[in-house]
Design a protein around this motif. Structure first.
Motif, PDB file in Angstrom:
ATOM      1  N   VAL A  65      23.447  12.262   5.237  1.00 23.03           N
ATOM      2  CA  VAL A  65      22.498  11.430   5.755  1.00 23.03           C
ATOM      3  C   VAL A  65      22.573   9.974   5.440  1.00 23.03           C
ATOM      4  O   VAL A  65      22.923   9.482   4.337  1.00 23.03           O
ATOM      5  CB  VAL A  65      21.120  11.800   5.117  1.00 23.03           C
ATOM      6  CG1 VAL A  65      19.812  11.166   5.582  1.00 23.03           C
ATOM      7  CG2 VAL A  65      20.715  13.285   5.005  1.00 23.03           C
ATOM      8  N   MET A  66      22.574   9.169   6.620  1.00 23.44           N
ATOM      9  CA  MET A  66      22.602   7.716   6.746  1.00 23.44           C
ATOM     10  C   MET A  66      21.129   7.143   7.090  1.00 23.44           C
ATOM     11  O   MET A  66      20.631   7.232   8.170  1.00 23.44           O
ATOM     12  CB  MET A  66      23.697   7.402   7.652  1.00 23.44           C
ATOM     13  CG  MET A  66      25.079   7.684   6.936  1.00 23.44           C
ATOM     14  SD  MET A  66      26.143   7.038   8.511  1.00 23.44           S
ATOM     15  CE  MET A  66      27.493   8.143   8.336  1.00 23.44           C
ATOM     16  N   ASN A  67      20.670   6.410   5.943  1.00 25.22           N
ATOM     17  CA  ASN A  67      19.378   5.758   6.241  1.00 25.22           C
ATOM     18  C   ASN A  67      19.723   4.539   6.685  1.00 25.22           C
ATOM     19  O   ASN A  67      20.354   3.542   5.832  1.00 25.22           O
ATOM     20  CB  ASN A  67      18.468   5.752   5.069  1.00 25.22           C
ATOM     21  CG  ASN A  67      17.079   5.239   5.346  1.00 25.22           C
ATOM     22  OD1 ASN A  67      16.735   4.774   6.502  1.00 25.22           O
ATOM     23  ND2 ASN A  67      16.218   5.175   4.237  1.00 25.22           N
ATOM     24  N   ASN A  68      19.412   4.090   7.977  1.00 28.21           N
ATOM     25  CA  ASN A  68      20.037   2.513   8.604  1.00 28.21           C
ATOM     26  C   ASN A  68      18.801   1.765   8.345  1.00 28.21           C
ATOM     27  O   ASN A  68      17.847   2.024   9.050  1.00 28.21           O
ATOM     28  CB  ASN A  68      20.297   2.872  10.054  1.00 28.21           C
ATOM     29  CG  ASN A  68      21.607   3.781  10.035  1.00 28.21           C
ATOM     30  OD1 ASN A  68      22.818   3.421  10.088  1.00 28.21           O
ATOM     31  ND2 ASN A  68      21.353   5.047  10.344  1.00 28.21           N
ATOM     32  N   ILE A  69      19.027   0.610   7.859  1.00 28.34           N
ATOM     33  CA  ILE A  69      17.898  -0.133   7.151  1.00 28.34           C
ATOM     34  C   ILE A  69      18.242  -1.598   7.698  1.00 28.34           C
ATOM     35  O   ILE A  69      18.942  -2.331   6.884  1.00 28.34           O
ATOM     36  CB  ILE A  69      17.622  -0.144   5.788  1.00 28.34           C
ATOM     37  CG1 ILE A  69      17.270   1.319   5.464  1.00 28.34           C
ATOM     38  CG2 ILE A  69      16.327  -1.070   5.377  1.00 28.34           C
ATOM     39  CD1 ILE A  69      17.226   1.515   4.129  1.00 28.34           C
ATOM     40  N   PRO A  70      17.545  -2.039   8.832  1.00 29.28           N
ATOM     41  CA  PRO A  70      17.642  -3.651   9.280  1.00 29.28           C
ATOM     42  C   PRO A  70      17.013  -4.382   8.114  1.00 29.28           C
ATOM     43  O   PRO A  70      15.717  -4.059   7.766  1.00 29.28           O
ATOM     44  CB  PRO A  70      16.799  -3.723  10.570  1.00 29.28           C
ATOM     45  CG  PRO A  70      16.800  -2.318  10.897  1.00 29.28           C
ATOM     46  CD  PRO A  70      16.630  -1.521   9.769  1.00 29.28           C
ATOM     47  N   VAL A  71      17.619  -5.366   7.605  1.00 30.92           N
ATOM     48  CA  VAL A  71      17.193  -6.444   6.449  1.00 30.92           C
ATOM     49  C   VAL A  71      17.322  -7.658   7.043  1.00 30.92           C
ATOM     50  O   VAL A  71      18.219  -8.078   7.505  1.00 30.92           O
ATOM     51  CB  VAL A  71      18.106  -6.020   5.284  1.00 30.92           C
ATOM     52  CG1 VAL A  71      17.580  -7.158   4.010  1.00 30.92           C
ATOM     53  CG2 VAL A  71      17.813  -4.509   4.663  1.00 30.92           C
ATOM     54  N   THR A  72      16.297  -8.382   6.555  1.00 32.30           N
ATOM     55  CA  THR A  72      16.412  -9.925   6.922  1.00 32.30           C
ATOM     56  C   THR A  72      17.415 -10.781   6.412  1.00 32.30           C
ATOM     57  O   THR A  72      17.830 -10.250   5.042  1.00 32.30           O
ATOM     58  CB  THR A  72      15.091 -10.581   6.767  1.00 32.30           C
ATOM     59  OG1 THR A  72      14.701 -10.596   5.418  1.00 32.30           O
ATOM     60  CG2 THR A  72      13.889 -10.102   7.554  1.00 32.30           C
TER      61      THR A  72
END
Length: 164
Positions: A65-72
């Protein structure tokens, strides 16, 4: 440790394992196949990452499982600190095999890569009190998005496969 991933047809990605003397993990998702390697880049068009934190050894069999999290940009230190100082409850979960916290070398989407013995082990973790505690301020049920968020996170899921 550097990590590289690329998408392609399963047959093409499997052919890469024959051409390179490097450990390449192949995964099959609902609509795509993915190759993953740690160390040197061997892909023509990789997604490149630096490892922020890791536990466990990747296995040739399992569910990813890959949790893809956009981060500032401003939120990167906070995001990384949260994972470096996490409680570690996931590592004690039945069926857990490995975790990689991956910082993108381009773009803003981090990947929290977890590998499980099987899909039911992941679902058990997701429904556990340990998961609820780990995600109480930033998980899917959270009303407010974390300050480091640059957009909605999304999951990608894969089953590990071996070339014939």
């Amino acid at each position: 440790m550097n990590v590289y991933m690329t998408l392609g047809t399963y047959d093409y990605l499997a052919s890469l394992t024959e051409k390179h003397d490097q450990n390449i993990f192949l995964m099959q998702g609902e609509s795509s196949s993915l190759a993953y390697t740690e160390g040197e880049n061997i892909f023509q068009e990789p997604r490149s990452y630096e490892t922020v934190d890791h536990q466990g050894e990747l296995q040739e069999e399992g569910f990813v499982v890959m949790n893809n999290i956009p981060v500032t940009d401003e939120g990167r230190p906070l995001f990384e600190d949260r994972f470096k100082n996490r409680a570690g409850a996931i590592e004690d979960s039945p069926g857990f095999q490995a975790i990689r916290i991956l910082r993108p070398t381009e773009g803003n989407t981090y990947v929290v890569f977890t590998q499980w013995k099987d899909e039911s082990s992941f679902e058990d973790w997701k429904n556990s009190q340990a998961f609820q505690k780990a995600h109480k301020n930033s998980g899917p049920q959270s009303k407010e998005k974390p300050s480091f968020s640059a957009g909605p996170a999304y999951l990608t899921k894969y089953h590990m496969t071996k070339p014939d």
